[in-house]
Design a protein around this motif. Structure first.
Motif, PDB file in Angstrom:
ATOM      1  N   ASP A   1       0.856  -1.179   0.000  1.00 25.25           N
ATOM      2  CA  ASP A   1       0.000   0.000   0.000  1.00 25.25           C
ATOM      3  C   ASP A   1       0.892   1.229   0.000  1.00 25.25           C
ATOM      4  OD1 ASP A   1       0.846   0.549   2.704  1.00 25.25           O
ATOM      5  OD2 ASP A   1      -0.694  -0.806   3.444  1.00 25.25           O
ATOM      6  N   ASP A   2       0.300   2.400   0.178  1.00 27.88           N
ATOM      7  CA  ASP A   2       1.092   3.630   0.135  1.00 27.88           C
ATOM      8  C   ASP A   2       1.215   4.282   1.499  1.00 27.88           C
ATOM      9  OD1 ASP A   2      -1.527   4.397   0.433  1.00 27.88           O
ATOM     10  OD2 ASP A   2      -1.521   5.887  -1.190  1.00 27.88           O
ATOM     11  N   GLN A   3       1.044   3.498   2.570  1.00 30.77           N
ATOM     12  CA  GLN A   3       1.044   4.069   3.911  1.00 30.77           C
ATOM     13  C   GLN A   3       2.286   3.767   4.736  1.00 30.77           C
ATOM     14  OE1 GLN A   3      -2.492   3.342   6.200  1.00 30.77           O
ATOM     15  NE2 GLN A   3      -3.837   3.527   4.425  1.00 30.77           N
ATOM     16  N   GLY A   4       2.922   2.668   4.503  1.00 31.89           N
ATOM     17  CA  GLY A   4       3.978   2.214   5.394  1.00 31.89           C
ATOM     18  C   GLY A   4       5.361   2.708   5.046  1.00 31.89           C
ATOM     19  N   PHE A   5       6.323   2.221   5.830  1.00 31.48           N
ATOM     20  CA  PHE A   5       7.715   2.602   5.621  1.00 31.48           C
ATOM     21  C   PHE A   5       8.242   2.104   4.274  1.00 31.48           C
ATOM     22  CE2 PHE A   5       7.973   2.488  10.463  1.00 31.48           C
ATOM     23  CZ  PHE A   5       7.863   3.869  10.577  1.00 31.48           C
ATOM     24  N   GLY A   6       7.826   0.910   3.859  1.00 33.91           N
ATOM     25  CA  GLY A   6       8.332   0.367   2.603  1.00 33.91           C
ATOM     26  C   GLY A   6       8.028   1.273   1.435  1.00 33.91           C
ATOM     27  N   PHE A   7       6.797   1.763   1.359  1.00 35.33           N
ATOM     28  CA  PHE A   7       6.416   2.663   0.272  1.00 35.33           C
ATOM     29  C   PHE A   7       7.211   3.967   0.353  1.00 35.33           C
ATOM     30  CE2 PHE A   7       3.970   6.050  -1.681  1.00 35.33           C
ATOM     31  CZ  PHE A   7       3.589   5.492  -2.895  1.00 35.33           C
ATOM     32  N   ALA A   8       7.345   4.515   1.556  1.00 34.23           N
ATOM     33  CA  ALA A   8       8.090   5.772   1.723  1.00 34.23           C
ATOM     34  C   ALA A   8       9.541   5.607   1.301  1.00 34.23           C
ATOM     35  CB  ALA A   8       8.014   6.232   3.177  1.00 34.23           C
ATOM     36  N   ILE A   9      10.128   4.457   1.601  1.00 31.23           N
ATOM     37  CA  ILE A   9      11.516   4.199   1.201  1.00 31.23           C
ATOM     38  C   ILE A   9      11.604   4.073  -0.313  1.00 31.23           C
ATOM     39  CG2 ILE A   9      13.395   2.504   1.290  1.00 31.23           C
ATOM     40  CD1 ILE A   9      12.513   1.947   4.210  1.00 31.23           C
ATOM     41  N   ALA A  10      10.668   3.331  -0.907  1.00 37.23           N
ATOM     42  CA  ALA A  10      10.665   3.179  -2.363  1.00 37.23           C
ATOM     43  C   ALA A  10      10.561   4.542  -3.040  1.00 37.23           C
ATOM     44  CB  ALA A  10       9.502   2.286  -2.789  1.00 37.23           C
ATOM     45  N   LYS A  11       9.709   5.405  -2.523  1.00 38.08           N
ATOM     46  CA  LYS A  11       9.517   6.724  -3.125  1.00 38.08           C
ATOM     47  C   LYS A  11      10.772   7.585  -2.962  1.00 38.08           C
ATOM     48  CE  LYS A  11       6.257  10.587  -3.297  1.00 38.08           C
ATOM     49  NZ  LYS A  11       4.979  11.125  -2.773  1.00 38.08           N
ATOM     50  N   ALA A  12      11.401   7.518  -1.789  1.00 40.55           N
ATOM     51  CA  ALA A  12      12.625   8.302  -1.556  1.00 40.55           C
ATOM     52  C   ALA A  12      13.751   7.841  -2.479  1.00 40.55           C
ATOM     53  CB  ALA A  12      13.049   8.193  -0.096  1.00 40.55           C
ATOM     54  N   LEU A  13      13.862   6.541  -2.677  1.00 45.82           N
ATOM     55  CA  LEU A  13      14.888   6.024  -3.581  1.00 45.82           C
ATOM     56  C   LEU A  13      14.637   6.508  -5.005  1.00 45.82           C
ATOM     57  CD1 LEU A  13      15.126   2.338  -2.261  1.00 45.82           C
ATOM     58  CD2 LEU A  13      16.744   4.197  -1.832  1.00 45.82           C
ATOM     59  N   ALA A  14      13.365   6.526  -5.393  1.00 54.38           N
ATOM     60  CA  ALA A  14      13.022   7.018  -6.728  1.00 54.38           C
ATOM     61  C   ALA A  14      13.309   8.510  -6.849  1.00 54.38           C
ATOM     62  CB  ALA A  14      11.553   6.735  -7.023  1.00 54.38           C
ATOM     63  N   GLU A  15      13.022   9.273  -5.795  1.00 53.75           N
ATOM     64  CA  GLU A  15      13.314  10.714  -5.795  1.00 53.75           C
ATOM     65  C   GLU A  15      14.809  10.963  -6.018  1.00 53.75           C
ATOM     66  OE1 GLU A  15      11.576  13.404  -5.764  1.00 53.75           O
ATOM     67  OE2 GLU A  15       9.707  13.155  -4.652  1.00 53.75           O
ATOM     68  N   ALA A  16      15.629  10.022  -5.506  1.00 54.59           N
ATOM     69  CA  ALA A  16      17.078  10.168  -5.649  1.00 54.59           C
ATOM     70  C   ALA A  16      17.586   9.644  -6.989  1.00 54.59           C
ATOM     71  CB  ALA A  16      17.788   9.444  -4.505  1.00 54.59           C
TER      72      ALA A  16
END
Length: 302
Positions: free
Chosen positions: A18-33
């Motif tokens: 889903d888009d709520q947990g730490f895993g999603f936030a990490i995936a998004k941060a890696l993509a931002e980088a």
């Protein structure tokens, strides 16, 4: 300007549904980088997750700072309870929630990635998954099966992933797992062997850092995140109270966000952290440093 640059890197984030947990936030941060991101999703949640993506239900969460939308390069079915497909029973493999997936084991995902992208094909592997079937039970009431299940999925799966993905990572690769402060302090209600599983995960991280570092030159770290009301954490039943308590007693008296964890993970997986391995990094507004609650006038709290 010094910036986190993961351009040309590929990451696998295991434990995104889903888009709520730490895993999603990490995936998004890696993509931002700048990294391309693949995810591993628990098979019973796979269809719901992919359907929500296809219908645009997560578009707002997927939007990057550039205005572009995060698109996962691949979504793999992954059940970290199984090292190989042979470990799963025929009954499970033929069940409605699993029968559409060929190989949902850790080894199966590693082999699928090697087939899809060649070898080596990865730079970052994030272990953002845990499960304790008896997490609501006090340790004194936890069964052997429940305890071992918690350790198997929440801890050993990280070792299994390092074993199988280590050869797929390019030189200077990075492994990262997520832990919780209950590994070292008593958090009543966080039971079922999960506190033991997190303690073992942190211990394994140190040894894996040595072994993976000497064998492949990879780094292995663990990130200890504060309380967050993700869907998984909310199932424990007292997460709102933990967020309130830690926010009142931390040196920085405010809740953490998933982005706080995502940004720290991106740093730890980047070349900027090239000399950091075998380490537990806390992202909890400093709560782990406190020995006495200060949300009382008598204690000098402000």
């Amino acid at each position: 300007m010094l910036a986190i640059d993961l351009t040309g890197k590929r990451a696998l984030v295991a434990g995104v549904a889903d888009d709520q947990g730490f895993g999603f936030a990490i995936a998004k941060a890696l993509a931002e980088a700048g990294a391309t991101v693949c995810v591993g999703t628990w098979p019973p949640a796979m269809k719901i997750f992919t359907t929500m993506l296809q219908r645009g239900k997560m578009n707002a969460s997927l939007t990057l700072s550039s205005g572009e939308k995060l698109a996962f390069e691949k979504i793999y079915p992954l059940d970290a309870d199984y090292d190989t497909l042979a470990d799963a029973t025929d009954e499970l493999r033929e069940s409605r929630r699993y029968r559409d997936y060929d190989d949902f084991s850790i080894d199966g995902v590693a082999r699928a990635m090697a087939t899809d992208f060649g070898e080596p094909c990865l730079d970052i592997v994030v272990h953002s998954l845990a499960n304790g079937p008896e997490v609501k039970k006090p340790l004194l009431e936890t069964s052997r099966a429940g305890y071992l299940a918690a350790v198997g999925v929440s801890t050993y799966s990280f070792t299994s992933m390092v074993q199988r993905f280590g050869p797929l990572l390019r030189p200077g690769g990075s492994f990262l797992a997520l832990t919780y402060m209950a590994s070292e302090r008593v958090v009543p209600g966080y039971g079922g062997g999960m506190s033991s599983a997190k303690a073992a995960l942190e211990s394994d991280t140190r040894l894996l850092a040595y072994e993976a570092g000497r064998r492949w030159g990879h780094r292995v770290n663990v990130l200890s995140a504060g309380a967050l009301a993700s869907r998984a954490a909310s199932a424990i039943g007292f997460i709102a109270d933990m967020i309130d308590y830690t926010s009142r007693n931390a040196p920085l008296p405010e809740p953490i966000s998933a982005d706080d964890v995502g940004h720290t993970a991106a740093f730890l997986c980047s070349p900027l952290a090239a000399a950091i391995t075998g380490t537990c990094v806390y992202v909890d507004k400093g709560f782990h440093a406190m020995g006495v609650a200060v949300d009382r006038e008598a204690a000098g709290g402000k």
